[in-house]
Design a protein around this motif. Structure first.
Motif, PDB file in Angstrom:
ATOM      1  N   GLU A 158      18.393   9.687 -48.893  1.00 26.54           N
ATOM      2  CA  GLU A 158      19.812   9.758 -48.604  1.00 26.54           C
ATOM      3  C   GLU A 158      20.539   8.408 -48.674  1.00 26.54           C
ATOM      4  O   GLU A 158      21.416   8.200 -49.503  1.00 26.54           O
ATOM      5  N   MET A 159      20.117   7.523 -47.769  1.00 26.61           N
ATOM      6  CA  MET A 159      20.934   6.341 -47.527  1.00 26.61           C
ATOM      7  C   MET A 159      20.965   5.371 -48.709  1.00 26.61           C
ATOM      8  O   MET A 159      21.998   4.738 -48.957  1.00 26.61           O
ATOM      9  N   GLY A 160      19.865   5.253 -49.430  1.00 23.74           N
ATOM     10  CA  GLY A 160      19.842   4.324 -50.566  1.00 23.74           C
ATOM     11  C   GLY A 160      20.904   4.697 -51.576  1.00 23.74           C
ATOM     12  O   GLY A 160      21.794   3.896 -51.905  1.00 23.74           O
ATOM     13  N   ALA A 161      20.857   5.965 -52.036  1.00 23.27           N
ATOM     14  CA  ALA A 161      21.823   6.427 -53.040  1.00 23.27           C
ATOM     15  C   ALA A 161      23.245   6.391 -52.490  1.00 23.27           C
ATOM     16  O   ALA A 161      24.181   5.948 -53.168  1.00 23.27           O
ATOM     17  N   LEU A 162      23.397   6.831 -51.247  1.00 23.50           N
ATOM     18  CA  LEU A 162      24.739   6.923 -50.659  1.00 23.50           C
ATOM     19  C   LEU A 162      25.368   5.543 -50.467  1.00 23.50           C
ATOM     20  O   LEU A 162      26.528   5.316 -50.826  1.00 23.50           O
TER      21      LEU A 162
ATOM     22  N   LEU B  40      19.778   0.289 -59.141  1.00 23.75           N
ATOM     23  CA  LEU B  40      20.253  -0.309 -57.887  1.00 23.75           C
ATOM     24  C   LEU B  40      19.775   0.515 -56.691  1.00 23.75           C
ATOM     25  O   LEU B  40      19.431  -0.034 -55.640  1.00 23.75           O
ATOM     26  N   THR B  41      19.758   1.842 -56.856  1.00 23.95           N
ATOM     27  CA  THR B  41      19.320   2.715 -55.759  1.00 23.95           C
ATOM     28  C   THR B  41      17.844   2.471 -55.436  1.00 23.95           C
ATOM     29  O   THR B  41      17.468   2.355 -54.267  1.00 23.95           O
TER      30      THR B  41
ATOM     31  N   LEU C  41      17.211   9.472 -56.651  1.00 22.96           N
ATOM     32  CA  LEU C  41      17.659   8.926 -57.934  1.00 22.96           C
ATOM     33  C   LEU C  41      18.535   9.920 -58.702  1.00 22.96           C
ATOM     34  O   LEU C  41      19.513   9.529 -59.335  1.00 22.96           O
ATOM     35  N   VAL C  42      18.179  11.211 -58.607  1.00 25.29           N
ATOM     36  CA  VAL C  42      19.004  12.238 -59.266  1.00 25.29           C
ATOM     37  C   VAL C  42      20.411  12.211 -58.665  1.00 25.29           C
ATOM     38  O   VAL C  42      21.416  12.235 -59.379  1.00 25.29           O
TER      39      VAL C  42
END
Lengths: 255, 391
Positions: free
Chosen positions: B226-230, B286-287, B331-332
């Motif tokens: 969650e948090m990485g992508a967000l 980056l994620t 990542l998706v």
């Protein structure tokens, strides 16, 4: 003059109507631009000069009417054909409209890279030549933000000439320029017209410039929202039956 | 003071340093005097004195303005006289300035403009319907605008695959550098602190159940799912999406977009494609980086505050991850977030008006819309994943 009238029209406008939504800007505008001549579109502020220019260069679709370039209908053509017609045009916008993230050389090179098969050094050579033509040799690596207003316009002209267009459109070339820079730009237009046989369509309300460069002119009227008169500026000043046109061309002294 | 003036004094005289009013039968006299300056308080008194005099003399028919020892004056005097004229015209009384100096009369005539009447905001059914209609038309235009933009973008991507696009590879690399490598410092800071904060918050709760080691699970799963992508998407919306909108918007103001079109170069292919594709390619990287830095943030708390060994923490993280799907799902999501940020930023820039206020609105709207759509998309992803038993 007799020779000029015999030349074929390179651009023909028929019964053009332009509007922004419900607001009508111009209606019933028809005129021709002869090959190798300079036509000036003039009129007071807000009469639709720049809007007309935008319709001629494919930026605003007319509500009605046709624009023919060498007998090809600009707005009835497919997108691809229209893009091909537009390649025959060069446009110089009021502020030069140079692409600010590119150097002058890159600005002039981009159309060449996009539409020709020239190699990179050849593109650079052509671009340098075009910049030299407008007196900007040595400024190839400068960015637009590093130039004065007059230099930006000249660089815009070099870019507009990149693909050796048949017709060059200018939107108020003298606006914001000092009298000397304005005069130099007028001289450049005359030189290009004579030496390269280019056709010019210029939007302007600078009288000195109009009399200097125009072979032919049309006068747009904000009140009637149409073309009031067509003819050379000198003949309009002498013979126009419209007080408004004579008054405009004599800076109000004949009103 | 003339004999006539002394005579009329008894019938009501009022004065300030700038103006003196007198009445004689049906006629009133206004003597302008002294210094009239915009900076002077006296001028304000003149206005209130005029109102008082006017209401005290409702039967007067004519008002004659003249100057007596008028030393110096500026726009304040003209504004005063314009107000007097406006008041008298409203009351259908005569406004006589024939004896005033020519300069004042000239300026007064120049200021003779029709006052615009402002429409009153009364309820009117027809106006309400017109407003509703114009709003519907605006919504429809906006909808078609977005649809046309997306359609053009898809056809631009298709033209890229068949090698007919005018997108330049060097522009794509420049975008990749500016929204990829250049964003590393801010992504590092934000994701490290996110991991750190989650570990601190989690440790307090887990300690109650004597399950402190599960802080590694908490940080790791929260970051990769969650948090990485967000966090990366939100940082990119504020950083890159806003930059896209501002860049394209100012290009529109300077007619740079128009000049591209006149060369038959599509702004979509030349400007939008490299930006959206560049961000689309960079944001998963980056994620992934943010996931690792976030886990390092958790590790810092785990080892330095909670006293676990580094090996122990890593083993726990590895166990928590289970398979790579947890990472892939993040990542998706990030790919979709990247598209949202890029497309919204570019669309708002190209749809901006040709004035600076409109550019400001477009940039703000680009950030707000991107973040809203990111949160909505994130929720949709979670619903879909849970329905498909992927969690």
């Amino acid at each position: 003059m007799a020779d000029e009238t015999e030349k074929n029209p390179v651009l023909r406008v028929e019964n053009l109507k332009l509007s922004y939504g419900d607001y009508e800007v111009l209606n019933g505008v028809s005129f021709e631009v002869r090959d190798g001549s300079c036509l000036v579109i003039m009129g007071g502020s807000g009469c639709g000069k720049s809007t007309l220019l935008k319709a001629l260069v494919g930026l605003i679709e007319p509500a009605e009417g046709e624009v023919y370039f060498d007998s090809r209908n600009l707005w009835a053509s497919s997108m691809e054909d229209r893009e091909e017609i537009l390649r025959g045009f060069g446009v110089l916008f009021q502020g030069g409209a140079l692409w600010s993230s590119m150097t002058l050389l890159e600005n002039v090179s981009l159309p060449l890279e996009t539409y020709t098969d020239l190699s990179e050094p050849e593109v650079a050579r052509v671009a340098e030549y075009k910049l030299g033509l407008v007196g900007l040799s040595g400024y190839e690596e400068f960015y637009p933000s590093q130039l004065s207003g007059g230099m930006k316009k000249r660089a815009g002209l070099a870019r507009a000439m990149a693909l050796d267009p048949k017709v060059l459109f200018f939107d108020e070339p003298s606006a914001g320029l000092d009298p000397l820079s304005s005069r130099r730009l007028d001289d450049l237009i005359n030189e290009l017209k004579e030496s390269l046989g280019m056709t010019f369509v210029v939007v302007s309300h600078e009288l000195a410039s109009i009399f200097e460069i125009a072979d032919d002119s049309i006068f747009l009227d904000a009140k009637s929202k149409t073309l009031l008169h067509q003819g050379s500026p000198a003949s309009l000043l002498e013979t126009s039956e419209h007080d408004h046109v004579r008054s405009f061309l004599s800076r109000g002294s004949s009103a | 003071m003339s004999e006539k003036e002394s005579l009329i004094k008894n019938q009501g005289e009022t004065s300030t340093r700038c103006v003196r009013f007198q009445r004689d039968g049906d006629d009133c006299f206004c003597f302008l005097q002294g210094k009239w300056s915009l900076e002077s308080d006296e001028v304000r008194f003149a206005h209130s004195e005029w109102k008082r005099f006017l209401s005290a003399n409702p039967t007067a028919v004519s008002f004659r303005f003249s100057s007596v020892e008028l030393s110096d004056w500026d726009s304040a005097l003209i504004v005063f006289l314009t107000q007097c004229r406006y008041d008298l015209e409203g009351l259908k009384k005569n406004f006589d300035t024939s004896v005033l100096p020519r300069g004042i009369i000239k300026l007064l005539n120049l200021s003779l403009v029709k006052k615009a009447t402002k429409q009153r905001n009364e309820f009117n059914l027809n106006r309400g319907i017109d407003y509703l209609e114009s709003e519907i038309v605006r919504f429809r235009d906006r909808f078609w605008g977005v649809a046309a933009f997306l359609g053009e973008w898809i056809s631009g991507v298709a033209s890229l695959f068949v090698g007919k696009s005018s997108m330049r590879i060097r522009d794509l690399f420049a975008v990749c550098r500016s929204c990829g490598a250049s964003a590393l410092p801010i992504v590092t800071l934000i994701s490290f602190l996110t991991g750190l904060t989650m570990a601190f918050v989690g440790s307090v709760q887990l300690e109650k159940f004597n399950a402190k080691i599960y802080v590694a699970d908490l940080v790791c799963l929260a970051m990769v799912r969650e948090m990485g992508a967000l966090m990366v998407a939100i940082v990119m919306a504020g950083r890159t999406g806003a930059a896209f909108a501002a860049e394209l918007g100012s290009m529109k103001i300077n007619e740079e977009i128009d000049s591209l079109r006149t060369f038959g170069i599509s702004p979509m292919q030349f400007l939008v494609l490299p930006r959206t594709i560049g961000l689309f390619l960079m944001i998963p990287l980056l994620t992934l980086y943010a996931d690792m830095v976030g886990i390092l943030g958790g590790l810092t708390v785990g080892t330095q505050v909670m006293g676990f060994s580094m090996l122990h923490y890593f083993e726990q993280t590895q166990t928590a991850l289970g398979g790579m799907w947890e990472v892939y799902s993040g990542l998706v999501k990030s790919l979709v977030f990247g598209l949202i940020v890029g497309l919204v930023g570019c669309y708002k820039g190209l749809a901006s008006g040709k004035d600076s206020a409109s550019l400001g609105r477009s940039v703000t709207s680009a950030v707000v819309t991107s973040i809203t759509l990111i949160v909505v998309a994130d929720a949709l992803f979670e619903i879909i994943f849970s329905y498909l038993d992927l969690r």
